[in-house]
Motif scaffolding. Structure first.
Motif, PDB file in Angstrom:
ATOM      1  N   ILE B  95     -15.800  12.419  10.078  1.00  0.00           N
ATOM      2  CA  ILE B  95     -16.493  13.340   9.183  1.00  0.00           C
ATOM      3  C   ILE B  95     -17.362  12.487   8.254  1.00  0.00           C
ATOM      4  O   ILE B  95     -17.045  11.331   7.989  1.00  0.00           O
ATOM      5  CB  ILE B  95     -15.487  14.144   8.323  1.00  0.00           C
ATOM      6  N   LYS B  96     -18.425  13.087   7.729  1.00  0.00           N
ATOM      7  CA  LYS B  96     -19.266  12.353   6.777  1.00  0.00           C
ATOM      8  C   LYS B  96     -18.444  12.014   5.539  1.00  0.00           C
ATOM      9  O   LYS B  96     -17.658  12.826   5.054  1.00  0.00           O
ATOM     10  CB  LYS B  96     -20.461  13.221   6.376  1.00  0.00           C
ATOM     11  N   GLY B  97     -18.641  10.827   5.028  1.00  0.00           N
ATOM     12  CA  GLY B  97     -17.970  10.459   3.785  1.00  0.00           C
ATOM     13  C   GLY B  97     -16.514  10.076   3.963  1.00  0.00           C
ATOM     14  O   GLY B  97     -15.754  10.047   3.001  1.00  0.00           O
ATOM     15  N   THR B  98     -16.128   9.766   5.192  1.00  0.00           N
ATOM     16  CA  THR B  98     -14.738   9.407   5.459  1.00  0.00           C
ATOM     17  C   THR B  98     -14.260   8.268   4.566  1.00  0.00           C
ATOM     18  O   THR B  98     -13.188   8.337   3.959  1.00  0.00           O
ATOM     19  CB  THR B  98     -14.584   8.979   6.928  1.00  0.00           C
ATOM     20  N   ASN B  99     -15.097   7.239   4.486  1.00  0.00           N
ATOM     21  CA  ASN B  99     -14.683   6.073   3.702  1.00  0.00           C
ATOM     22  C   ASN B  99     -14.468   6.413   2.239  1.00  0.00           C
ATOM     23  O   ASN B  99     -13.527   5.946   1.614  1.00  0.00           O
ATOM     24  CB  ASN B  99     -15.721   4.960   3.821  1.00  0.00           C
ATOM     25  N   LEU B 100     -15.360   7.258   1.721  1.00  0.00           N
ATOM     26  CA  LEU B 100     -15.228   7.666   0.326  1.00  0.00           C
ATOM     27  C   LEU B 100     -13.895   8.377   0.126  1.00  0.00           C
ATOM     28  O   LEU B 100     -13.134   8.067  -0.795  1.00  0.00           O
ATOM     29  CB  LEU B 100     -16.379   8.593  -0.047  1.00  0.00           C
ATOM     30  N   PHE B 101     -13.597   9.313   1.048  1.00  0.00           N
ATOM     31  CA  PHE B 101     -12.351  10.060   0.913  1.00  0.00           C
ATOM     32  C   PHE B 101     -11.137   9.146   1.006  1.00  0.00           C
ATOM     33  O   PHE B 101     -10.189   9.283   0.243  1.00  0.00           O
ATOM     34  CB  PHE B 101     -12.258  11.147   1.995  1.00  0.00           C
ATOM     35  N   ARG B 102     -11.196   8.204   1.948  1.00  0.00           N
ATOM     36  CA  ARG B 102     -10.060   7.282   2.090  1.00  0.00           C
ATOM     37  C   ARG B 102      -9.824   6.528   0.783  1.00  0.00           C
ATOM     38  O   ARG B 102      -8.706   6.410   0.314  1.00  0.00           O
ATOM     39  CB  ARG B 102     -10.347   6.267   3.196  1.00  0.00           C
ATOM     40  N   THR B 103     -10.925   6.055   0.204  1.00  0.00           N
ATOM     41  CA  THR B 103     -10.786   5.309  -1.045  1.00  0.00           C
ATOM     42  C   THR B 103     -10.212   6.196  -2.137  1.00  0.00           C
ATOM     43  O   THR B 103      -9.298   5.801  -2.862  1.00  0.00           O
ATOM     44  CB  THR B 103     -12.162   4.787  -1.492  1.00  0.00           C
ATOM     45  N   VAL B 104     -10.760   7.403  -2.232  1.00  0.00           N
ATOM     46  CA  VAL B 104     -10.323   8.295  -3.304  1.00  0.00           C
ATOM     47  C   VAL B 104      -8.843   8.617  -3.161  1.00  0.00           C
ATOM     48  O   VAL B 104      -8.079   8.553  -4.123  1.00  0.00           O
ATOM     49  CB  VAL B 104     -11.164   9.589  -3.302  1.00  0.00           C
ATOM     50  N   PHE B 105      -8.430   8.945  -1.931  1.00  0.00           N
ATOM     51  CA  PHE B 105      -7.020   9.292  -1.732  1.00  0.00           C
ATOM     52  C   PHE B 105      -6.109   8.104  -1.979  1.00  0.00           C
ATOM     53  O   PHE B 105      -4.949   8.257  -2.330  1.00  0.00           O
ATOM     54  CB  PHE B 105      -6.781   9.825  -0.314  1.00  0.00           C
TER      55      PHE B 105
END
Lengths: 480, 281
Positions: B95-105
């Motif tokens: 999904i778009k922004g996967t890396n961002l989400f991983r970092t946030v979580f």
């Protein structure tokens, strides 16, 4: 391939970071670390010859301070003392609420504290292997009321250094405003007429009814029930019913001794405790269900901001009140009244006055170091420099004969304590809580109160818990 | 070759061995020894035999704490792993922004437990405020508060491990399954789940031991209130240790029992999950 390597790197990094953050939580070790560095530095400083032959070889004594709020003053005192006598005083301050833990680890070291503090007869039981006999020393000689010291047999093991008092602190400006109200339901016109629980209750309840007119949110500040913030109720307020209970036991000289000998309590004055506790919580500025999150600081801030008229606390609270930003309470309006609970004859009851701060000298260090430590304390409480610090900066009401009338502390609550002590026909309430069996007992009491105030338990539960806890905790303590 | 190894063995092992002994083995043995004594400081211990162990059960605190801990571990192990696994599934979907989400979580895991505890205490009390109660009102609130806090903190960490596991599944197996017409659920059930079994081992082990040993969060969130009903084992041990005269030894004895329980559970769990991995490989 590349991705998984990055992943692996990330995971390793995470492990390292979380490992580090885990270590970071042990905050109070910081104190002792810094203590050791100062220790290392001072080991090299040469001491000049001192006047006293006994202590000539001593170049350093070590004082483990209990009160973080005055740690800086002690540093200044130590510097002055070193300049005057050449003896270095190492002052280490335990973080708030961690004194026992700090003392435990410090005293096991090769360079243990020479001066430490115990909280009374119960603390003495815990530390009796380390407390030196102080009878016949200069420090005990200047103690004004010898009955205040911690004694065992012929020995004196703890010398009190600060007398404190607590009661209900009130904001006179708000009370004057109330007395001036045209539609008040009571006939009282000045605070001096409030000298019993019935009078207090009438005034407080009428004040709550008129709280909008008075511009307050409640008569009493929040009854702080947050964990670790319950001491005003489980210790200070609990003192009153048990003081009266042990006072009824006339076979002992003091209520503390009677309390220490009691393997069980009847909690005869439980209803009196309920009286005042209900009055606090029913007329509080906070709903009962929310008291579990309130701290002492919250209560003091409410008082300082003029949101409430009363708060139960001691003379140490002045610095706290005056340092609240936006403080609206004038120094001249802050006064004390005794905690009335509805006991017969309480019109002559005064504030609760006593101490739980006793200096002890470590008996396991060399005799020279012990003597040097005593010399330092005597200097602190009898030399001009020392007394100056005590009266103006430490804010103690020091129970020593060396203080003259004009060297008494200047803050308004300390003055009130002294005034109440000197009132004719008024008997101060002794700090009987020194006889409480353990911290556990106090915590049990506080926990039960929390459940009572939240409505999950009734008052009988509190009474039973207190009685049971006293019995088991006393049995535990005497089994040692 | 062997002889050479033997010769250098002490040189390479000694520093680590020394550090390990000083920092772990010696304190550990000392701790076990102290559990049979009564002491104020570690240098003046007096031998009392098994008395500390018998007084552990003198009141119900320890058993209550044990029960509370077991309940907490059960609930949090299940919820943390389920959430973490599904989060990992979602974030391996490109999904778009996967890396961002991983970092946030993942971020909550970088905050210390005490800080987290206080933050969540404020948040939860802020919500409960509208109902006129606080976290300390009933042990049930404290329990779920702890579960929420634990989930929030641990999910990100476990998610990263699951992501690593999922990404290591060979794509040819997936493709073959798709060509054979397997439904997404079948792929998940028959391919993904068995192939990330090693990640499950690690995650179950980590969540379990972390939940069991939980201390900071417990201390900061409820500190056991009301009436020590939300005190977990580690907090109970700490409270006992500093409770007063002569209780340090009892606390030490509790700690020894605590160690045995944690070690036993971890051992059994490791054996069971290792066994399962073996059959699927």
């Amino acid at each position: 391939m590349k991705k998984s390597r990055i992943m692996a790197l990330l995971v390793t990094l995470i492990l390292i970071i979380s490992g580090l953050s885990g270590c970071g939580n042990q905050a109070d070790t910081g104190n002792t670390d810094s203590a050791q560095t100062t220790n290392g530095a001072t080991a090299e400083t040469d001491s000049t010859a001192t006047g006293n032959t006994d202590t000539a070889k001593v170049d350093e004594i070590y004082f483990l301070n209990f009160k973080p709020e005055i740690a800086e003053v002690y540093d200044a005192i130590a510097a002055d003392y070193e300049a005057e006598t050449g003896i270095k005083v190492k002052v280490v301050t335990a973080a708030s609420g961690t004194y026992e833990q700090t003392l435990r680890s410090e005293i096991a070291k090769s360079d243990p504290p020479t001066i430490f503090q115990i909280n009374g007869p119960v603390g003495y039981e815990n530390w009796k292997d380390y407390t030196a006999d102080l009878s016949g020393t200069g420090l005990y000689d200047i103690l004004s009321d010898k009955s205040l010291a911690v004694k065992s047999g012929d020995g004196v093991y703890g010398v009190p250094y600060a007398v404190e008092g607590y009661g209900i602190i009130y904001n006179n400006a708000i009370l004057e405003k109330y007395f001036a109200l045209s539609d008040k339901a009571t006939s009282y016109t000045s605070v001096s007429e409030i000298n019993s629980f019935a009078a207090l209750k009438a005034v407080v309840e009428d004040m709550t009814a008129h709280k909008d007119a008075l511009g307050i949110e409640g008569a009493f500040a929040s009854t702080s029930m947050s964990s670790g913030e319950q001491w005003r109720w489980q210790t200070h307020l609990a003192n009153l019913p048990l003081y009266y209970e042990f006072k009824d036991n006339t076979s002992y000289d003091s209520t503390v001794l009677a309390g220490l000998a009691a393997s069980e309590i009847a909690f005869t004055y439980a209803d009196n405790y309920k009286n005042i506790f209900d009055l606090y919580t029913d007329n509080s500025c906070t709903q009962k269900g929310l008291l579990g999150s309130k701290t002492v600081n919250d209560s003091m801030a409410e008082f300082a901001l003029g949101q409430v008229a009363f708060v139960q606390n001691g003379n140490w609270a002045w610095s706290q009140i005056s340092s609240v930003e936006g403080n609206t309470v004038n120094e001249s309006d802050i006064k004390f009244m005794p905690i009335y609970t509805g006991v017969a004859g309480e019109e002559t009851q005064g504030l609760c006055i006593g101490t739980e701060n006793y200096f002890s000298i470590n008996s396991q260090v060399s005799a020279e170091k012990q003597q040097a430590s005593i010399d330092f304390l005597v200097w602190l409480f009898s030399s001009e420099t020392g007394k100056g610090y005590v009266a103006s900066q430490l804010g103690f009401i020091a129970p020593f004969t060396t203080f003259s009338e004009d060297e008494k502390p200047s803050d308004p609550l300390a003055k009130e304590v002294l005034a109440w002590m000197e009132k004719d026909g008024i008997t101060s309430v002794a700090w009987t809580f020194a006889a409480f069996p353990s911290e556990q007992f106090k915590n049990d009491f506080g926990d039960a109160l929390l459940e009572y105030v939240q409505g999950s338990q009734n008052w009988d539960y509190v009474v039973t818990t207190v009685k049971d806890s006293w019995k088991t905790e006393r049995a535990n303590a005497s089994a040692e | 070759m062997n002889r050479k190894n033997n010769k250098y063995f002490p040189i390479f092992v000694l520093p680590t061995l020394l550090a390990f002994s000083i920092a772990f083995v010696i304190p550990f043995l000392l701790g076990i020894g102290l559990s049979f004594t009564e002491f104020t400081t570690v240098t003046n211990a007096k031998w009392t035999g098994l008395r500390n162990y018998s007084s552990i059960f003198a009141n119900k605190d320890f058993l209550n704490a044990l029960l509370f801990t077991v309940k907490f571990v059960l609930v949090s192990v299940i919820t943390v792993n389920i959430f973490a696994f599904f989060m990992a599934l979602m974030l391996t979907r490109k999904i778009k922004g996967t890396n961002l989400f991983r970092t946030v979580f993942f971020m909550p895991n970088l905050i210390g437990g005490i800080v987290l505890g206080y933050i969540w205490q404020l948040i939860l009390n802020g919500i409960l405020y509208h109902y006129g109660v606080t976290l300390t009102f009933s042990p049930v609130y404290g329990f779920w508060g702890l579960v929420i806090l634990m989930n929030w903190q641990m999910i990100g960490y476990m998610m990263v491990i699951y992501i690593a596991g999922i990404q290591n599944i060979p794509s040819d197996v997936m493709e073959a399954a798709k060509i054979d017409g397997a439904s997404p659920f079948q792929i998940l059930r028959k391919i993904t789940l068995p192939l990330v079994a090693p990640s499950f081992t690690i995650c179950l082990f980590l969540t379990m031991s972390n939940s069991f040993k939980l201390f900071d969060q417990n201390l900061a969130l409820t500190a056991g209130a009301p009436s020590r009903k939300t005190a977990m084992l580690a907090l109970d041990i700490y409270n006992t240790f500093y409770a007063g005269n002569g209780t340090a030894g009892v606390g030490q004895a509790k700690a020894v029992i605590f160690f045995i329980i944690v070690a036993a559970i971890a051992f059994i769990q490791l054996r069971v999950t290792r066994g399962r991995e073996g059959t699927t490989e």
